[in-house]
Design an enzyme around this catalytic site. Structure first.
Site, PDB file in Angstrom:
ATOM      1  CB  ALA A   1     -53.574  27.726  95.286  1.00 57.38           C
TER       2      ALA A   1
ATOM      3  CG  ASN B   1     -60.832  21.825  90.558  1.00 61.00           C
ATOM      4  OD1 ASN B   1     -61.632  21.727  91.480  1.00 61.00           O
ATOM      5  ND2 ASN B   1     -60.007  20.854  90.250  1.00 61.00           N
TER       6      ASN B   1
ATOM      7  CG  HIS C   1     -50.408  28.283  87.782  1.00 53.47           C
ATOM      8  ND1 HIS C   1     -50.923  27.239  87.055  1.00 53.47           N
ATOM      9  CD2 HIS C   1     -50.557  27.951  89.071  1.00 53.47           C
ATOM     10  CE1 HIS C   1     -51.355  26.305  87.890  1.00 53.47           C
ATOM     11  NE2 HIS C   1     -51.139  26.712  89.118  1.00 53.47           N
TER      12      HIS C   1
ATOM     13  CB  CYS D   1     -60.119   6.230  82.319  1.00 54.73           C
ATOM     14  SG  CYS D   1     -59.855   7.135  80.819  1.00 54.73           S
TER      15      CYS D   1
END
Lengths: 417, 139
Positions: free
Chosen positions: A86, A166, A216, A341
């Site tokens: 993608a 996402n 995937h 983080c």
């Protein structure tokens, strides 16, 4: 990663570690692997070899995959261009359209919560003289169609808005966006990586001109993806970004990854047949997971509009607990921290910040990505463990203690560091 | 992220968790960090007014595993030391002891700041000269 084996026996059906990060990638479906195997072995031909049976066999397999993919998204086989995934599909779409239509205009519209494959490509195009509008999102993650209308002008050549996000799983009003683009004669691209195979995507009904998808993310192999490029009403042209041999209607040269393509096709066929039942099952598990958290814990909330949402996604903030320390306590479960983080910049997720979440809450967020192979027993294990760790960390949290004592955290003058 | 066994041990078994009476003259409280930055540490000490020995220490931390471990270790280290001795603890000592990765050095700096802030608070309450804590630098 250290996997702590529990001293008590695990519930039936639970094997550690548990994978619950299906937005990042999905395990290969064994049926897909089975379909691919011959193409790693005896059926090794080059699909571009037109003069012998090895080539014909490969070409036939590729054509079948094209049909399987097209069927899943309501396209025709000729409209499917194979890519490496993608990220390449998104690059090819944006750069290829920008280059091809440059004489018509130099304005592109996208949104702030796109994947980096879109945002970084847009930044590159800006350096080449394109003007890019990054639409904001509302608190629930949806764009405001009025913002899109206002952003369009006579130089706009392309709108690129992702189908489903996402991180927060929010599904944009794609058909409406596409309709608006068609009215204005603007090409509409969508990064549909998270949506294809999970929710009904139809390029005709959704007015999509160009669409990116990936193997995937739908239980197919890595390293293979596709770009749908509309051939009629309107006929979209894309300037090729990789040259050499004129494969894929000249849009993307390079010897086809036949086993990967066969796998992508097989993965799409399974989705076509099973998507409806799978989505229902995942949504039930997701709601069950959420309900368990809401019953056991205070100061939590869900990020993103839950009406327009991927069935397998739950992005939750466990306020006053830091995401990475939560992940550390559940190290036999693969989920994703909304906070980045671990990076040198210690920056929280830009997607969560775009919803208007404060940095403190963004640092406290976890993405659960349920998929085809997750079971109810796993959801029980994960939720119990998360509840346990959140409770322990809150015992340790000065913020939770202060809030419980009625202190307004926003009134405290924190020492910047 | 691969953490050292010591970080994991402090995370799983944090030492000296809790709070002491902020109002007491014997108690010094240091609150450092900010929620937006992803970590807040509160470290408290109880100092014997006669000997200036830190007889007890407590902490609570919002932050990653390294931040929790750094503050937990800091409470262990200050206990039994005099105020002057506690001020010699530096963030590099903490980094070494816990084998913190480079991106987590920040957590050790915060722990050093928390010790200094707690001692500073105690000194202020007890009118002890500030000189030794003047090294608390903004960063």
């Amino acid at each position: 990663m250290i996997i702590t084996e529990s001293a008590t026996p695990l519930p039936a059906g639970v094997h550690l570690p548990i994978y619950m990060d299906n937005h990042a990638t999905t395990p290969l479906d064994p049926r897909v692997l089975e379909a691919m195997m011959p193409y790693f072995g005896p059926k090794f031909g080059n699909a571009a070899s037109r003069n012998h049976s090895f080539g014909w066999e490969a070409e036939q397999a590729v054509d079948k995959a094209r049909e399987q993919i097209a069927k899943l998204i309501g396209a025709t086989a000729k409209e499917i261009i194979f890519t490496s995934g993608a990220t390449e599909s998104n690059n090819l779409a944006l750069k290829g359209i920008a280059e091809m239509y440059r004489e018509r205009g130099n304005h592109i519209i996208t949104q702030v919560t796109e994947h980096k494959a879109i945002l970084d490509t847009c930044k590159k195009l800006e350096k080449q003289g394109f003007r890019v509008t990054y639409l904001p999102v509302q608190a629930d993650g949806l764009i405001d169609i009025e913002d899109l209308k206002r952003a369009m002008d006579d130089k706009t050549i392309l709108v690129s808005i992702m189908y489903a996000n996402n991180e927060i799983g929010v599904i944009q009003p794609i058909a409406e966006i596409g309709k608006l683009c068609h009215e204005k004669g603007v090409i509409f691209h969508t990064d549909a990586v998270q949506a294809v195979g999970k929710v009904p995507v139809n390029v005709i009904a959704d007015n999509i001109d160009v669409l990116s998808l990936s193997g995937h993310k739908i239980y197919g192999p890595k390293g293979v993806g596709a770009l749908y490029v509309r051939r009629r009403n309107p006929r979209v042209q894309i300037s090729e970004q990789i040259n050499g041999g004129g494969h894929e209607r000249g849009m993307r040269s390079g010897t086809l990854n036949v086993p990967g393509i066969v796998g992508l096709g097989a993965a799409c066929e399974i989705c076509s047949n099973e998507m409806e039942a799978e989505a229902k099952r995942e949504a039930e598990l997701r709601d069950y997971l959420r309900a368990k958290f809401e019953k056991a814990l205070d100061y939590i909330h869900v990020n993103g509009n839950m009406e327009h949402h991927l069935p397998g996604n739950l992005n939750m903030s466990f306020v006053h607990v830091e995401g990475e320390s939560l992940l550390m306590g559940i190290n036999d479960v693969a989920v994703s921290s909304g906070s980045a983080c671990t990076s040198a910049t210690l920056e929280p997720s830009y997607v969560l910040k775009a919803l208007g979440l404060g940095d403190d809450v963004a640092h406290s967020s976890i993405r659960f990505g349920l998929g085809r192979f997750n079971t109810k027993a796993e959801v029980d294990y994960v939720s119990d463990k998360v509840i346990d760790v959140v409770s322990k960390l809150r015992e340790l949290s000065p913020l939770y203690e202060m809030v419980k004592e009625g202190i307004d955290l926003s009134k405290i003058e924190w020492a910047a560091h | 992220m691969a953490y050292s066994d010591k970080v994991i041990d402090h995370y799983n078994n944090p030492r000296n968790v809790g709070q002491m009476d902020k109002g007491s003259d014997e108690v010094g409280t240091g609150l450092v960090g900010a929620p937006e930055c992803g970590d807040v540490m509160r470290l408290q000490i109880r100092v014997n007014p006669e000997t200036q020995v830190i007889e007890d220490a407590k902490f609570k931390t919002f932050g990653c595993g390294s931040a929790i471990a750094s503050s937990s270790l800091a409470t262990e280290w200050v206990k039994g030391k005099t105020v002057a001795e506690a001020l010699t603890i530096t963030n590099t000592d903490i980094v070494k002891e816990l084998a913190l990765p480079p991106v987590k050095i920040h957590c050790s700096v915060l722990a050093e700041d928390a010790i200094r802030a707690a001692i500073g608070d105690w000194k202020k309450k007890n009118n002890v000269a500030e000189t030794a804590t003047a090294a608390v630098a903004a960063h």
